[in-house]
Design a protein around this motif. Structure first.
Motif, PDB file in Angstrom:
ATOM      1  N   CYS A  94       6.293  -3.212  -0.185  1.00 27.26           N
ATOM      2  CA  CYS A  94       5.679  -3.184  -1.515  1.00 27.26           C
ATOM      3  C   CYS A  94       6.474  -3.982  -2.540  1.00 27.26           C
ATOM      4  CB  CYS A  94       5.569  -1.737  -2.019  1.00 27.26           C
ATOM      5  SG  CYS A  94       4.438  -0.699  -1.076  1.00 27.26           S
ATOM      6  N   ARG A  98       0.850  -1.191   0.000  1.00 27.87           N
ATOM      7  CA  ARG A  98       0.000   0.000   0.000  1.00 27.87           C
ATOM      8  C   ARG A  98       0.887   1.243   0.000  1.00 27.87           C
ATOM      9  NH1 ARG A  98      -3.299   2.377   4.202  1.00 27.87           N
ATOM     10  NH2 ARG A  98      -2.404   0.884   5.672  1.00 27.87           N
ATOM     11  N   GLY A 115      -3.743   1.004  -3.525  1.00 30.44           N
ATOM     12  CA  GLY A 115      -3.670  -0.410  -3.196  1.00 30.44           C
ATOM     13  C   GLY A 115      -3.152  -1.230  -4.362  1.00 30.44           C
ATOM     14  N   ASP A 162      -4.874   6.916  -1.383  1.00 32.25           N
ATOM     15  CA  ASP A 162      -4.357   5.697  -0.764  1.00 32.25           C
ATOM     16  C   ASP A 162      -4.358   4.625  -1.848  1.00 32.25           C
ATOM     17  OD1 ASP A 162      -3.777   3.525   0.908  1.00 32.25           O
ATOM     18  OD2 ASP A 162      -4.837   4.445   2.581  1.00 32.25           O
ATOM     19  N   GLN A 185       0.812   5.662   0.033  1.00 34.53           N
ATOM     20  CA  GLN A 185       0.055   6.892   0.243  1.00 34.53           C
ATOM     21  C   GLN A 185       0.652   8.015  -0.591  1.00 34.53           C
ATOM     22  OE1 GLN A 185      -0.122   7.936   4.392  1.00 34.53           O
ATOM     23  NE2 GLN A 185      -1.944   6.694   4.763  1.00 34.53           N
TER      24      GLN A 185
END
Length: 223
Positions: A104, A59, A78, A76, A61
């Motif tokens: 990630c 995830r 995904g 945000d 930001q």
């Protein structure tokens, strides 16, 4: 369980949906796989960049910083989505920060290959445009909430939005994460969550929020 290949991950991205096997193999040759640990900053506002990030796991930001250093979350991101697209399609500098808030796994594509793909595949160009429009809509909705809703209304609205992704059990968000998302202080979020709990709208665990009464949250979200 079979190990996923890079092509398998690329197929998961909506913008590449429906491309032929040959086209996906070409994508495989023009992208590289990369990992980033939680807390890694991919780019900062006013950085120049010539790559597109395709998020496969984790995830991210996207946020801006106010003059006094307060974080304002713009989006945000995904798994299955992309970011860095504005700079990658020739828009110059980034206007946000991008930070990994979970470990990630990504595919990385150069600006040259992004431009070539968009020019040769109108369906991909249209999907990128749709993504940009949706991200703009989400940013405008956040600004509208901050301008017209109470903190409790903004927080209730955020929890309902997150429940669309996670279901009734929202996990992985600290009180600070929620505060940054609704434009307030961590202490205010903690007090508001406790109020929601006392009203039996939610239950609170460690980095986990269980939605008990979605209809009740919708009423609060309208405030």
């Amino acid at each position: 369980m079979a190990t996923l290949t890079k092509i398998d991950y690329l197929k998961m991205a909506d913008i590449f949906r429906g491309l032929s096997r040959a086209e996906m193999q070409e994508m495989d040759h023009t992208t590289t796989m990369s990992t980033r640990r939680r807390g890694k900053i991919f780019y900062q506002a006013e950085d120049t960049s010539e790559v597109l990030f395709i998020l496969k796991k984790g995830r991210v930001q996207l946020y801006r910083l106010t003059p006094d250093g307060k974080k304002l979350i713009v989006a945000d991101i995904g798994a299955g989505s992309i970011f860095g697209e504005m700079a990658a399609i020739g828009q110059g500098m980034h206007n946000t920060f991008a930070e990994a808030i979970e470990d990630c796994l990504l595919c990385v594509m150069s600006q040259h290959d992004v431009e070539r793909l968009i020019l040769s595949k109108p369906v991909v160009a249209m999907r990128v445009m749709n993504l940009l429009a949706e991200r703009l809509h989400q940013a405008e909705a956040r600004l509208e909430d901050m301008a017209f809703k109470s903190v409790s209304g903004r927080l209730a609205s955020l929890l309902l939005t997150l429940s669309k992704e996670y279901g009734s059990h929202i996990y992985g968000y600290t009180h600070q994460d929620l505060a940054d998302a609704v434009g307030t202080y961590r202490e205010t979020v903690t007090l508001t969550l406790n109020e929601f709990k006392s009203q039996q709208l939610i239950e609170i665990g460690r980095k986990r929020i269980d939605i008990l009464d979605p209809a009740g949250l919708k009423i609060v979200a309208a405030e």
